[in-house]
Design an enzyme around this catalytic site. Sequence first.
Site, PDB file in Angstrom:
ATOM      1  N   GLY A 239       0.814  -1.204   0.000  1.00  0.00           N
ATOM      2  CA  GLY A 239       0.000   0.000   0.000  1.00  0.00           C
ATOM      3  C   GLY A 239       0.850   1.257   0.000  1.00  0.00           C
ATOM      4  N   PHE A 240       1.827   1.322   0.924  1.00  0.00           N
ATOM      5  CA  PHE A 240       2.728   2.475   1.064  1.00  0.00           C
ATOM      6  C   PHE A 240       1.968   3.775   1.303  1.00  0.00           C
ATOM      7  CE2 PHE A 240       4.622  -0.393  -2.248  1.00  0.00           C
ATOM      8  CZ  PHE A 240       5.434  -1.088  -1.374  1.00  0.00           C
ATOM      9  N   THR A 471       3.689  -6.553   5.672  1.00  0.00           N
ATOM     10  CA  THR A 471       4.686  -6.204   6.687  1.00  0.00           C
ATOM     11  C   THR A 471       4.899  -7.287   7.728  1.00  0.00           C
ATOM     12  OG1 THR A 471       2.920  -5.063   7.864  1.00  0.00           O
ATOM     13  CG2 THR A 471       4.322  -3.723   6.456  1.00  0.00           C
ATOM     14  N   GLY A 512       1.120   0.266  13.547  1.00  0.00           N
ATOM     15  CA  GLY A 512       0.509  -1.053  13.487  1.00  0.00           C
ATOM     16  C   GLY A 512       1.024  -2.047  14.507  1.00  0.00           C
ATOM     17  N   ASN A 609      10.065  -9.387  15.608  1.00  0.00           N
ATOM     18  CA  ASN A 609      10.546 -10.441  14.723  1.00  0.00           C
ATOM     19  C   ASN A 609      11.652  -9.851  13.854  1.00  0.00           C
ATOM     20  OD1 ASN A 609      10.943 -12.197  12.473  1.00  0.00           O
ATOM     21  ND2 ASN A 609       8.928 -13.083  12.775  1.00  0.00           N
ATOM     22  N   THR A 612      11.122 -10.148   9.875  1.00  0.00           N
ATOM     23  CA  THR A 612      10.168  -9.263   9.202  1.00  0.00           C
ATOM     24  C   THR A 612      10.584  -7.796   9.353  1.00  0.00           C
ATOM     25  OG1 THR A 612       8.727  -9.304  11.157  1.00  0.00           O
ATOM     26  CG2 THR A 612       8.244 -10.869   9.392  1.00  0.00           C
ATOM     27  N   GLY A 680       7.533   2.020  16.238  1.00  0.00           N
ATOM     28  CA  GLY A 680       7.338   1.778  14.813  1.00  0.00           C
ATOM     29  C   GLY A 680       8.650   1.684  14.058  1.00  0.00           C
ATOM     30  N   GLY A 682       8.307   0.701  10.252  1.00  0.00           N
ATOM     31  CA  GLY A 682       7.993   0.611   8.829  1.00  0.00           C
ATOM     32  C   GLY A 682       8.406   1.818   8.013  1.00  0.00           C
ATOM     33  N   GLU A 683       8.358   3.007   8.628  1.00  0.00           N
ATOM     34  CA  GLU A 683       8.700   4.221   7.888  1.00  0.00           C
ATOM     35  C   GLU A 683      10.080   4.773   8.242  1.00  0.00           C
ATOM     36  OE1 GLU A 683       4.521   6.406   7.157  1.00  0.00           O
ATOM     37  OE2 GLU A 683       4.795   5.524   9.126  1.00  0.00           O
TER      38      GLU A 683
END
Length: 726
Positions: A239-240, A471, A512, A609, A612, A680, A682-683
């Site tokens: 999605g990004f 993710t 998330g 993890n 991931t 977080g 992811g970003e």
Amino acid sequence: MTKTTNASGVGTAINRVEGHLKVMGKAKYASEFPVENKVYGQGINSTIAKGEIISIDTSKAEKLDGVLKIITYKNAEKLKDFDKEMTPIATDTIAPVLQSNKVHYYGEYVGLVVAETFEQAQYAASLVKFEYKKDPSAVIDFEKSKSKAYTPDNGTNYSRGNMEQGLSEADVVVEQTYNTPIEHHHPMELHAVIASWDNGKVTAYSSQQIVEDAKIAISSTFQIPKKDVRVISAFVGGGFGSKLNLDRHVIMGVMASKMVGRPVQVTVTRTQMFTNTNMRQQNEQKMRVGAKKDGTLTALSHETLSHTATNQEYQEPCGMVSKMLYKVPNNEVTYKLIPMNIQVPFAMRAPGEATGSFALESAMDEMAWKLKMDPLEFRIKNDTQTDLHENRPFSSRLLVECLRIGADKFGWKDRKSEPRTNKKGNWLIGYGVSAASRNSPYQKTYSKVILKLDEDKVFATIQMDATDIGTGSYTIIAQTASEYLKIPVEQVSVELGDSDFPITPGSGGSWGAASYCNGARAACENAIKTLKNNRNIKEEEDITVSELLKKNQLTKFEAEGMAEPSAEFEKYSVFSFGANFCEVWVDKDTGMYRIEKMVNVASAGKILNPKTAYGQIIGGLTMGVGMVMAEQTHVEPNFGNFITRSFADYHVPVNLDMANIDVIFLPEEDKVANKMGIKGIGELGITSVAASIANAIFNATGKRMRSLPITPEKLIVAGLEPGITA
């Protein structure tokens, strides 16, 4: 439902629990659900940037076999429209479509053809003819439209201290402008929906990052009760940020289903992904930085000029990092927007940080060069343990550690500070560094756990409307349940992406992992607590879930839980921090360059993890390389369409473009952030990557590249910075 053969709790690098479903083709994405009696819809795009539809000829399309309905503004369902001009876009914003003959941008949906097959719908769509009255006042050129810029009334402009005084106190001032182009998200999975309208109740299999907000947007747009809408997004193929909000193809699908009385699938084509989903907008960022001779910052200003649509407003917060990353007493962040006849931009991975950090960290490098300081030491000198923007301490901040450890791993000590002095044959070799930060939101999350006793084994199912956008949400949630129930991961199933499940904030904004896993934790803890209370068992007594169920004479038990930020959380600024190091080799004659080595260090709380999480960092680094090497969307200045409208001309990095990469996670558990100590990640991985590469290119060539992407042509044409000799 997913299962795995691995047996570990949090902190272990296990394989994805849903991996086998994906490699076997059993993971159902939005357009793959076997819905009976389904038909297909194909959106039709406008071919002008601004104006009105004055006539529509559907006669040829209507004669084709299989065509069921052609929907335009003339016969479309009436929908909720915006209450005011320039409505800000949000993740739950309504998405009215086909409501008038007005055209706001090239590619805007002006119709939908519904047919028995996908091919029939596509062909029929090509036969529908629109005649337009073109408005010559369309605004489609960024450079020529700067006089139309306005200051958005959203309270985001910020200042502390006195900027002009801070600059006057400086011994050295850097004043430069940095440019980033339009980029598109382009997840591998196209945006798609299979929508059904059955007696006022809507079911939408839709590729969405936030299921609850998609449900709100559908119910609000059609003015129907939220309880009558169900959104299912079990797997999302990337999605990004492009799937944060509900786009108009979903509304067209729901509308078409109501009108034809059958489920309708609408898929956005790859070309339409340029015009009918969101994008990262073009940014012009002016930086002014002042410092004393010893490297102490005295002032930092970050002015951003961007564009938005003519009927909706979005502003990327490019100055976010500039407000808090360094200890600077005089600080100013401002924004201006140009209304343009292009679709409304919206969040793309690390919105604000990815682009803003390019400007900030490039300017910091320029200042270090002017001061003749090591750019690493310059950043460390201006570290702060207080968020001066919020006037609150950081819950934890290991930025200096990230820089020091990364420098050691990278071999920063071997860097030659004078540009153009590290050579190997025809190659000029350079080293670059940048600091990174990303706020770590944590939001209220609900979850359910269902426990089943089968002989002596307990099997658990976790349910929540969270999404997995590739993710690893399924995996870390399963690991969390394993941890708190003290059962193997192979005995945990995870069910996600259904709006009938407990509500979560969805996937986006790097919230998330912390939100989902703490929600799952709360449900598991509540289950154990309730089972103990029912039998008057002390809370501290160590007893297996299997024994608890037996003592309660139960073979099945359900419990829900809710996790949310604590009062202590609100007293701190909670951020993840990182550092990027890059080595580039530039051919001095052709300007061709390759990225030889990258080191990324992340301080992002407890790593649930490592496998991931590593994938997330690699993805972020790759997107950062894309920003620098190739990614840009060009607007045709006469008509307003995008010149780049396929992967043949919108280039993204491939394996051969990437470097040897080392990723280091610092051990950290921030219990202020949340009970599990998660932040977080992811970003964080994309933030400031572009600057580290640009800074390395300067160290290699003596040329400052302030406009992305950095192409060989730009490098050849660019001149050397003052004081540097060939």
